[in-house]
Design a protein around this motif. Structure first.
Motif, PDB file in Angstrom:
ATOM      1  N   LYS A 252       0.666  -1.075   0.038  1.00 55.81           N
ATOM      2  CA  LYS A 252       0.236  -0.402   0.136  1.00 55.81           C
ATOM      3  C   LYS A 252       0.750   1.410   0.002  1.00 55.81           C
ATOM      4  CE  LYS A 252      -4.124  -1.773   1.495  1.00 55.81           C
ATOM      5  NZ  LYS A 252      -4.910  -2.141   3.442  1.00 55.81           N
ATOM      6  N   GLU A 253       2.217   0.954   0.697  1.00 56.61           N
ATOM      7  CA  GLU A 253       3.237   1.771   0.799  1.00 56.61           C
ATOM      8  C   GLU A 253       3.263   2.685  -0.388  1.00 56.61           C
ATOM      9  OE1 GLU A 253       7.159  -0.034   2.480  1.00 56.61           O
ATOM     10  OE2 GLU A 253       5.789   1.204   3.286  1.00 56.61           O
ATOM     11  N   ASP A 254       3.873   1.694  -1.484  1.00 58.06           N
ATOM     12  CA  ASP A 254       4.033   2.086  -2.421  1.00 58.06           C
ATOM     13  C   ASP A 254       3.054   2.260  -3.468  1.00 58.06           C
ATOM     14  OD1 ASP A 254       6.633   2.025  -2.360  1.00 58.06           O
ATOM     15  OD2 ASP A 254       6.690  -0.879  -2.979  1.00 58.06           O
ATOM     16  N   VAL A 255       1.626   1.892  -3.400  1.00 57.13           N
ATOM     17  CA  VAL A 255       0.616   2.197  -4.283  1.00 57.13           C
ATOM     18  C   VAL A 255       0.499   3.896  -3.975  1.00 57.13           C
ATOM     19  CG1 VAL A 255      -1.777   2.144  -4.965  1.00 57.13           C
ATOM     20  CG2 VAL A 255      -0.290  -0.246  -4.742  1.00 57.13           C
ATOM     21  N   ALA A 256       0.632   4.559  -2.688  1.00 60.81           N
ATOM     22  CA  ALA A 256       0.422   5.291  -2.134  1.00 60.81           C
ATOM     23  C   ALA A 256       1.332   7.108  -2.999  1.00 60.81           C
ATOM     24  CB  ALA A 256      -0.008   5.244  -0.755  1.00 60.81           C
ATOM     25  N   ASP A 257       2.263   6.313  -3.107  1.00 58.66           N
ATOM     26  CA  ASP A 257       3.379   6.794  -3.420  1.00 58.66           C
ATOM     27  C   ASP A 257       3.675   7.642  -5.104  1.00 58.66           C
ATOM     28  OD1 ASP A 257       5.922   8.369  -3.058  1.00 58.66           O
ATOM     29  OD2 ASP A 257       7.326   6.201  -4.203  1.00 58.66           O
ATOM     30  N   PRO A 258       3.349   8.858  -5.726  1.00 59.68           N
ATOM     31  CA  PRO A 258       2.736   9.530  -6.398  1.00 59.68           C
ATOM     32  C   PRO A 258       4.581   8.987  -7.309  1.00 59.68           C
ATOM     33  CG  PRO A 258       2.909  10.785  -5.320  1.00 59.68           C
ATOM     34  CD  PRO A 258       3.171   9.634  -3.825  1.00 59.68           C
ATOM     35  N   ALA A 259       5.826   9.240  -6.975  1.00 56.90           N
ATOM     36  CA  ALA A 259       6.652   8.594  -7.448  1.00 56.90           C
ATOM     37  C   ALA A 259       7.014   7.249  -8.064  1.00 56.90           C
ATOM     38  CB  ALA A 259       8.177   9.230  -6.790  1.00 56.90           C
ATOM     39  N   MET A 260       6.163   6.534  -7.136  1.00 54.38           N
ATOM     40  CA  MET A 260       6.356   4.927  -7.944  1.00 54.38           C
ATOM     41  C   MET A 260       5.648   5.140  -8.792  1.00 54.38           C
ATOM     42  SD  MET A 260       8.111   2.142  -6.862  1.00 54.38           S
ATOM     43  CE  MET A 260       7.490   0.480  -7.104  1.00 54.38           C
ATOM     44  N   LEU A 261       4.568   5.242  -8.583  1.00 54.50           N
ATOM     45  CA  LEU A 261       3.357   5.799  -9.476  1.00 54.50           C
ATOM     46  C   LEU A 261       3.763   5.770 -10.496  1.00 54.50           C
ATOM     47  CD1 LEU A 261      -0.423   6.897  -7.830  1.00 54.50           C
ATOM     48  CD2 LEU A 261       0.556   3.754  -7.883  1.00 54.50           C
ATOM     49  N   ALA A 262       4.045   6.819 -10.702  1.00 56.85           N
ATOM     50  CA  ALA A 262       4.462   7.816 -12.514  1.00 56.85           C
ATOM     51  C   ALA A 262       5.339   6.974 -12.851  1.00 56.85           C
ATOM     52  CB  ALA A 262       5.172   9.338 -11.912  1.00 56.85           C
ATOM     53  N   ALA A 263       6.381   6.115 -12.094  1.00 56.20           N
ATOM     54  CA  ALA A 263       7.622   5.141 -12.961  1.00 56.20           C
ATOM     55  C   ALA A 263       6.934   3.598 -13.290  1.00 56.20           C
ATOM     56  CB  ALA A 263       8.292   4.490 -11.360  1.00 56.20           C
ATOM     57  N   VAL A 264       5.884   3.723 -12.778  1.00 58.85           N
ATOM     58  CA  VAL A 264       5.198   2.166 -12.725  1.00 58.85           C
ATOM     59  C   VAL A 264       4.508   2.566 -13.708  1.00 58.85           C
ATOM     60  CG1 VAL A 264       3.657   0.478 -11.844  1.00 58.85           C
ATOM     61  CG2 VAL A 264       5.795   1.206 -10.893  1.00 58.85           C
TER      62      VAL A 264
END
Length: 389
Positions: A252-264
């Motif tokens: 959940k912490e990665d799904v809530a991270d804008p930078a991670m979402l933008a990369a995925v």
């Protein structure tokens, strides 16, 4: 005032002793046939006191004399320790300031006094900083002689990773494992080696081990685990089933991270799975606005969701009318929905606020669809100019 009190006290004591001595009429009879002697008790007391102090002084002098060689040896040892400590301090300071030649000079002075593996490793570090492989190996040999092979292997692995000699680092770390050595330092070196080799599964495992031993800060561990998950996405970008599985496994912490979402998002979009992240992206943008994530929103609003995504993005535009990332995303969404006029308007507004090569390319593609080759060529030229800058 205190001196005056002492003087008065001394005189008072002297007066008291004189009065006692004057009142004392005792005597001491000393008999040693055929002689006998009668001596005043006061004299005997004075002689005994003097004898005690003289004997005490002689004993002290004798002890000092007999202990002189030991004190000299202790003084010399202390001087050596001070010299070694000063040399080590100077060596560490020179290393911290990047003066490797000076550091090596001070390490030599320290090694002449204190032959320890710590000093030898400092010398190896200084020689490594000078790219002097021969002297570095000489100091590593000394470290091995002083304290066994483990310090040398740890240093060799660290130096090899710094200069990019991964094969040498692998050999050193394999030798450490074969010797049964397992420490936080060796695990960190294994982690760095796995990262350099791109073995992200091993990176994730090493991070978890270090976390279980409380040997890695939470922020560093989180960053490495996110990098490992992102690399896992990249490795499975061509497989829609595996990419979807990776997305579902994200914490959940990665799904809530804008930078991670933008990369995925681009990786999911490559397999047509961008819609999987749409709800997460919308929730994140509603809670905390992020321009780069908004720029990627068009990737998760494709196909049948394109018009719904466009309506949602236009609602955000009312709150963020000058956001170049959102305008670029809207332009691409209009391209997908074949709304050519709006697409051109949104892309041009985005470029007016923040020129980017990818937006110029999107606008050039639009002009080609509209059969405006001159305008398309101009956009391609501007995109190339930005990429070359």
């Amino acid at each position: 005032m205190r001196a005056l009190i002492w003087i008065l006290a001394i005189f008072a004591i002297a007066a008291g002793v004189a009065m006692l001595a004057g009142a004392n009429e005792g005597y001491v009879l000393i008999v040693s046939p055929p002689w006998r002697a009668q001596v005043s008790l006061n004299l005997v007391i004075v002689v005994l006191l003097l004898s005690f102090f003289v004997s005490y002084a002689l004993i002290r002098v004798l002890r000092k004399t007999l202990g002189l060689p030991g004190r000299v040896a202790h003084y010399r040892a202390r001087r050596r320790e001070q010299k070694a400590s000063t040399a080590l301090h100077n060596a560490l300071r020179a290393l911290a300031e990047g003066r490797m030649s000076d550091a090596l000079t001070h390490v030599k002075a320290a090694d002449a006094v204190d032959r320890s593996y710590e000093v030898a490793l400092l010398g190896a570090r200084a020689a490594h900083g000078l790219n002097d492989t021969r002297r570095c190996n000489e100091w590593l040999d000394k470290a091995e002689r002083y304290d066994g092979r483990i310090p040398r292997l740890l240093a060799e692995a660290g130096f090899a990773l710094e200069r990019g000699a991964l094969d040498t680092a692998v050999k050193a770390l394999d030798a450490l494992r074969d010797s049964g050595h397992r420490s936080v330092a060796s695990r960190r070196l294994e982690l760095e080696l796995a990262r350099r080799q791109g073995k992200w599964d091993e990176v994730a495992e090493a991070v978890r081990q270090l976390q279980s031993e409380r040997a890695m800060p939470a922020e560093e561990a989180r960053a490495l685990l996110r990098a490992a998950r992102l690399e896992a996405f990249r490795a499975k970008a061509g497989n829609d089933i595996e990419a979807a599985a990776c997305w579902r496994d994200l914490p959940k912490e990665d799904v809530a991270d804008p930078a991670m979402l933008a990369a995925v998002l681009p990786l999911l979009a490559q397999t047509g799975q961008g819609a999987l992240a749409r709800r997460a992206v919308e929730r994140q943008l509603d809670e905390q606005w992020n321009s780069e994530l908004a720029r990627q929103y068009h990737l998760c609003a494709q196909g049948s969701d394109a018009r719904d995504g466009l309506a949602r993005a236009e609602k955000w535009l009312a709150a963020h009318p000058d956001d170049a990332g959102l305008l670029a995303s809207l332009g691409r969404q209009c391209l997908t929905a074949q709304i050519w006029g709006k697409a051109q308007s949104y892309l041009e507004e985005s470029l007016a606020r923040a020129p980017r090569a990818d937006v110029h390319m999107a606008l050039a593609g639009l002009f080609e669809k509209l059969e405006r080759p001159d305008d398309a060529a101009e956009q391609y030229r501007l995109a190339a100019k930005l990429r070359a800058a």
